[in-house]
Design an enzyme around this catalytic site. Structure first.
Site, PDB file in Angstrom:
ATOM      1  N   GLN A  33       0.857  -1.174   0.000  1.00 15.19           N
ATOM      2  CA  GLN A  33       0.000   0.000   0.000  1.00 15.19           C
ATOM      3  C   GLN A  33       0.900   1.234   0.000  1.00 15.19           C
ATOM      4  O   GLN A  33       1.451   1.609   1.028  1.00 15.19           O
ATOM      5  CB  GLN A  33      -0.949  -0.045   1.194  1.00 15.19           C
ATOM      6  N   GLY A  77     -11.741   2.089   4.553  1.00 17.05           N
ATOM      7  CA  GLY A  77     -10.814   1.320   3.715  1.00 17.05           C
ATOM      8  C   GLY A  77      -9.927   2.200   2.850  1.00 17.05           C
ATOM      9  O   GLY A  77     -10.076   3.432   2.807  1.00 17.05           O
ATOM     10  N   HIS A  78      -9.026   1.552   2.130  1.00 18.28           N
ATOM     11  CA  HIS A  78      -8.060   2.319   1.326  1.00 18.28           C
ATOM     12  C   HIS A  78      -8.727   3.023   0.146  1.00 18.28           C
ATOM     13  O   HIS A  78      -9.667   2.528  -0.441  1.00 18.28           O
ATOM     14  CB  HIS A  78      -6.900   1.452   0.844  1.00 18.28           C
ATOM     15  N   ASN A  79      -8.207   4.225  -0.129  1.00 17.39           N
ATOM     16  CA  ASN A  79      -8.648   5.029  -1.266  1.00 17.39           C
ATOM     17  C   ASN A  79     -10.073   5.544  -1.141  1.00 17.39           C
ATOM     18  O   ASN A  79     -10.629   6.066  -2.109  1.00 17.39           O
ATOM     19  CB  ASN A  79      -8.501   4.244  -2.584  1.00 17.39           C
TER      20      ASN A  79
END
Lengths: 332, 332, 332
Positions: free
Chosen positions: C183, C224-226
């Site tokens: 990541q 969560g990511h993004n």
């Protein structure tokens, strides 16, 4: 921070087309936002239109997409572009990030009777209790607790705030109060397991709670006592697995799902997000149970009617019987 | 690590049958996995077949099971085998685990204006803020936060990562933005309360958030500001209770359930796992609301139809009316 | 601890009626529990009866309630009583609580390559990693992790146990196992953001995860990511937002709701508690999806019938067709 395409192909294989080894890559980026210095990837043929429009310096594609990709420009052809992309992110990190130091951060509290492999890393403000063991190459990010006698295998990553070995939730009712059942088991984590931030795994009541090799747990997941999670299971954020559940290898569990206690999930069972698993699932497959989202006013009507659903069924039955009688009369 | 049956019966009572006081117990284990050195228990007559087959050295049973148990071999007869088993785990731990030291771990950060009872234990890397009070015999495992002015009673256990006294979620909307309502209350925890790993209890807005004696909260539970949780309530993992909810004594809340704000639950209300409590429940009983899990393809069909449920009811009504008219015509 | 009404009106405006500036206020309290030394407020005309009965020394009311309030006694008339009350709690805290010290607590672990504004506060046992930046006036309560390269704006509050910048949950499947996608993005938090206890925000895979100005997240939330969370969004406890979801400005998300990955929510979308958002919502409005709670026995019947809902619809259709044919025959 940059990387040459030659370095990437040299490390990861694949065939470089329409670009030299000395092409410099400044970033890895999604197809739609990649710029002229970026490496991107196409893992799903559905996004082929994004491929044609992408400004990326180079795109990782599957052999079947080779021609289409070359019409646009430079590409790396690889059997599994998504895995190739994953490995490229690993290469990128290895070359650019500060190396993760092995050893124990001076602010961590590690019991003298715990065993930390010399190649493992225990980050700032972690707690590793007596009898715990941390395997080779495993990384405990900051503020992780590994409780008494809990065992973590090799090459695991435990993110900030993880708690391994908290007491399982076990009480015997007596006279309206709860008598604590001491949790005498521990937690055993296999190799190559990743555990997300603030996730909790309880120690077993009598036997151990077991997480097998290759399992990936996201953030804020709760694993109850004596749960057994099979190899390569993946669980998304906010999942709760109650005590003594047995999750077969290669299962996936979507975010916010709940698995009740003492159930068994066969291998390759896939639970959708927010689904409550109330019975054992013995056949591989995708399972779902969630109320579909709707405009609130519509939901209100349907939810109110749902409370009469069983009686509606009875009314349908009655209608069918009356109609059958009616048609009998009609045909007489 | 071992224990003699005589020690157990000496400490906990019960009648030992078909075995001597000097029989050595190596482990406490479930009926089905117990070996010849193990003590086990039968709490539910349903598992009587497991009793017959068990290899345990000795089994704790109720008086009604005495004959059946003695046909198999040694047993301890006790009024409540499950509570007896719980007490046996406590005895086991007391004799075998390292004694929990009283006192404050040197890595903990305790404000000079906090009061920690000398018999309490504050574990590694805990934070106890100004004005907080920790009662006699209470144990704060590692990495627990007890916020300003929060009070924890006697004999409580707070597991790793617990946060008491974070600000309640209170904001007044103004011009599209949120104005913070400072949370001026605190948290009051009674005696004999156990709070699971990474569970959060917010301080009250004006008054205090209150957790009464004997409450047991599992991991990753969220208790909003001004909530009142009555005596001996038990909540499983991942439960969320919104602000100002009042939970009566002896309630239980299953894993992943949500209780909305400002609601009241009577005493002895039992909420099933993953149920959303959207209205006050004034009568004791078991309450449930969850979409049943199904194979995904079946779920899809039913979920799609669910969005038309109210109109289906209207269609049933119309059918009934038409049929009634038809039968009237038929009977004319 | 006390405050004079004159101080309050002097600082916050509004018109004081039927009381002198030197009236002493001992507490801010809800209408129904306020005593003769307390300041209270009426934000909702529905509670007018509580107003009449309140023993408060003074009540904050809207201009429309001025007459009614004065019949009872002293009041402060203000355009928005709820915002006025919020500001009064802030005034109270400012005057009575120990000033939050700026600076870094000696027990915190701050990387030398992190940048902490001199007016920011980093509490006990926090971890601020390399390249992280903490803005002016921002407060990190105890035991907060801000990961590598993550940026927190000005005047933010991060409660105990918050984790910013844990790895997003990204893996590529290969041969039954999972290959980690490193990541490489970070987390960017705007100004005036508040993040609740033990909430986690993952770093982006390639780009950053972004939380815009004025966002308020409650405890135990997972981002969560993004994910992109627009300005002034508020999310209650236990919410999970999966990767790459885009939440428009001014949305609210109720406790325990789940937003699936890659979805888009328009501005001013309001998600009810425990609702699972499975599709993008492009129109402002209130959206809900939850199974209504019921007595367990009733729920069991309805839930069982729910699994036949689609076939019930087919049966209704068949009934309608038969009836139509019947009536056609009847009209011939």
């Amino acid at each position: 921070m940059s990387l040459f395409l030659g370095q990437i192909v040299g490390a990861l294989g694949g065939t470089l087309e329409l670009a030299g080894s000395d092409t410099e890559i400044l970033r890895i980026a999604p197809l739609d936002s990649a710029g002229p210095g970026d490496l991107s990837f196409l893992s799903n043929p559905r996004y082929q239109q994004q491929l044609a429009a992408s400004k990326a310096a180079c795109v990782i594609v599957a052999p079947a997409m080779r021609e289409a990709a070359m019409q646009r420009g430079a590409c790396i052809v690889a059997d599994n572009p998504y895995v190739y992309f994953a490995r490229a992110t690993q290469l990128w990190k290895r070359l650019h990030a500060r190396a993760v130091a092995a050893g124990v951060h001076p602010s961590a509290v590690v019991d003298p009777e715990a065993v930390v492999d010399p190649t493992a890393y225990v980050g700032p403000l972690c707690v590793v209790e007596r009898g715990a063991r941390i395997g080779a190459g495993t990384q405990l990010k900051s503020r992780v607790t590994v409780g008494e006698d809990c065992i973590v295998g090799a090459r695991c990553i435990l993110h900030s705030g993880v708690v391994l070995g908290s007491d399982g939730f076990g009480f015997a009712p007596e006279g309206g109060a709860w008598v604590k059942i001491e949790q005498l088991g521990a937690v055993r984590i296999g190799d190559d397991v990743e555990i997300g931030a603030n996730t909790c795994i309880d120690r077993g009541a009598l036997d151990d709670t077991v997480i097998e090799d290759g399992v990936k747990l996201d953030n804020l997941v709760q694993i109850g006592h004596n749960v057994h999670v099979g190899r390569h299971v993946a669980m998304a954020g906010c999942v709760g697995v109650a005590g003594s559940a047995q999750i077969g290898a290669h299962c996936t569990v979507g975010g916010g799902a709940i698995v009740l206690g003492h159930l068994q999930l066969a291998e390759n069972v896939h639970i959708s997000a927010a689904t409550v698993v109330t019975r054992s699932l013995n056949k591989p497959g995708v399972y779902t149970g969630m109320f579909p989202v709707d405009e609130n006013t519509k939901w209100e009507k349907n939810a109110a009617t749902l409370k009469q659903l069983h009686s509606l069924r009875e009314r349908i039955k009655a209608l069918e019987q009356q109609q059958q009688q009616g048609s009998k009369i009609g045909t007489q």
